[in-house]
Scaffold this motif. Structure first.
Motif, short mmCIF file in Angstrom:
data_model
loop_
_atom_site.label_atom_id
_atom_site.label_comp_id
_atom_site.label_asym_id
_atom_site.label_seq_id
_atom_site.Cartn_x
_atom_site.Cartn_y
_atom_site.Cartn_z
N PRO A 96 14.21 -12.98 2.36
CA PRO A 96 13.15 -12.03 2.02
C PRO A 96 13.15 -10.80 2.93
O PRO A 96 13.90 -10.76 3.92
CB PRO A 96 11.88 -12.86 2.25
N ASP A 97 12.30 -9.85 2.64
CA ASP A 97 12.02 -8.66 3.46
C ASP A 97 13.16 -7.64 3.55
O ASP A 97 12.95 -6.47 3.31
CB ASP A 97 11.56 -9.05 4.88
N THR A 100 13.39 -5.72 0.33
CA THR A 100 12.16 -5.29 -0.35
C THR A 100 12.19 -3.81 -0.77
O THR A 100 11.94 -3.47 -1.93
CB THR A 100 10.94 -5.54 0.58
N GLU A 101 12.51 -2.93 0.18
CA GLU A 101 12.43 -1.49 -0.12
C GLU A 101 13.50 -1.08 -1.13
O GLU A 101 13.25 -0.25 -2.02
CB GLU A 101 12.55 -0.66 1.18
N GLY A 154 3.63 -9.19 -4.70
CA GLY A 154 4.08 -9.74 -3.42
C GLY A 154 4.72 -8.64 -2.58
O GLY A 154 4.31 -7.49 -2.65
N ARG A 155 5.74 -9.03 -1.80
CA ARG A 155 6.40 -8.03 -0.93
C ARG A 155 6.93 -6.86 -1.75
O ARG A 155 6.64 -5.69 -1.46
CB ARG A 155 7.56 -8.70 -0.18
N LYS A 158 4.20 -4.89 -3.85
CA LYS A 158 3.39 -3.95 -3.04
C LYS A 158 4.20 -2.69 -2.70
O LYS A 158 3.65 -1.58 -2.66
CB LYS A 158 2.93 -4.64 -1.75
N ALA A 159 5.50 -2.87 -2.46
CA ALA A 159 6.34 -1.70 -2.16
C ALA A 159 6.47 -0.81 -3.40
O ALA A 159 6.55 0.42 -3.29
CB ALA A 159 7.72 -2.16 -1.68
N THR A 311 14.06 -18.03 8.03
CA THR A 311 13.29 -17.68 6.84
C THR A 311 13.32 -18.82 5.81
O THR A 311 13.98 -18.72 4.77
CB THR A 311 13.82 -16.36 6.20
#
Ligand code: NDP
Length: 317
Positions: A96-97, A100-101, A154-155, A158-159, A311
């Motif tokens: 994850p993370d 995201t972007e 979620g991540r 939201k982005a 993670t």
């Protein structure tokens, strides 16, 4: 750590392969003439699995009874049966993370491409039509004044919301529960979300719980100006119902990065003029894929050095 045996069912990025080779003994199932025979021979030694696609289930776990961890590439892990892993006491990690972007950028790019038909307009130019026939037609849809319904805030959701706000879009969302720290209007069902918006962004995980959550009824609620974008998983949308809704004008258009039966994309979808399709490229830049690969490696190393995963998937926490 060279005495630790790792199973790699399918090829992975060079950044993963090189680092795992340096730290572990890696068994590449895809290189074997007879993968089943190799698995029967080495299965008992395997303590970890590095993989990008599944399936990981009781059937595989029975062949690697001493496995401790499955380090999966990607944030979505619907190809891993976490119940079977929990029963076998096998840790599951994901990435994850770090993506995201990138995925949010892709989602917004796909949304604009779909609404303003940039893919079709580019084809018009490339085929010489601009010179021979004149300008590309005006698009029936615009980004302006649209309301975005995010299914899965979620991540990544939201982005996407942050970017969409900058475009002046109003935001609503649906998930299993209302989030107290979010001011966007919440809808308890996908249908209620669809009724409140004209652009439905699907960014929820796959798996049995979300299968066909976007069905004919939801598409009907979205309405004739409705545009569906799917950056989550193909299984969340009933693809046959989507095709029917597009053919009948129940909704306006769709932008899809993911499909029910990848890499197969139904011919009927490709024939539709208001559909933009991408071959599951949400996170597919070299930099982001390398960061995901690094996390696959780091999870394995951390597990065998400290007994902790970096993670773990939510079911393992
Ligand atoms: P998160 O776990 O942060 O977000 C998932 C969201 O979905 C949460 O807000 C959750 O809300 C909601 N959700 C989960 N289950 C359900 C359900 N049964 N019904 C309704 N809502 C649900 O994940 P990420 O944002 O990091 O990633 C989301 C998904 O995007 C991934 O699972 C993956 O499938 C997909 N993805 C696609 C990529 C591509 O290349 N196209 C790349 C990366 C990810 P709540 O808990 O309130 O229900």
């Amino acid at each position: 750590m060279t005495s630790i045996d790792i199973l790699m069912p399918r090829p992975m990025l060079p950044i993963v392969q090189e680092q795992l080779d340096a730290a572990f003994t890696v068994h590449r199932l895809y290189e074997a003439d007879n993968p089943e025979a190799l698995l029967a021979e080495i299965g008992g030694k395997i303590r970890g699995v590095a993989m990008a696609f599944g399936p990981v289930n009781a059937e595989l776990l029975a062949k690697i009874p001493n496995a401790e961890i499955v380090s999966s590439f990607g944030v979505g892990y619907d190809h891993v049966n976490t119940d079977d892993c929990l029963a076998a006491k096998v840790m599951v990690t994901h990435t994850p993370d770090v993506l995201t972007e990138e995925v949010a950028d892709t989602a917004v790019g796909l949304m604009i491409m779909t609404i303003r038909e940039f893919g079709q307009a580019e084809q018009w130019l490339r085929r010489g039509n601009w010179e021979s026939k004149g300008p590309y037609k005006l698009t029936g849809a615009t980004m302006q004044g649209r309301t975005l319904g995010i299914f899965g805030l979620g991540r990544i959701g939201k982005a996407i919301a942050k970017r969409a706000e900058a475009f002046g879009m109003k935001i609503h969302y649906h998930g299993r529960s209302k989030q107290d720290d979010v001011s966007y209007p919440y809808h308890a069902t996908p249908k209620a979300l669809a009724a409140a918006c004209d652009t439905l962004m699907v960014v929820a995980p796959g798996g049995a719980e979300t299968k066909h959550a976007v069905n004919a009824e939801v598409l009907e609620a979205l309405g004739p100006d409705g545009i569906v974008i799917n950056i989550g998983r193909g299984t969340v949308i009933d693809e046959a119902a989507l095709i029917a809704a597009l053919e009948n004008g129940t909704i306006y258009g769709a932008g899809l990065d993911v499909f029910e039966n990848e890499p197969h994309v139904p011919e009927a979808l490709l024939k539709l003029p208001k559909v933009t399709v991408l071959p599951h490229v949400g996170s597919a830049s070299q930099a982001t894929r390398n960061a995901m690969g690094q996390l696959v490696v780091d999870n394995l190393k951390s597990w065998f050095e400290t007994g902790e995963a970096i993670t773990p998937v939510p079911e393992m926490r």
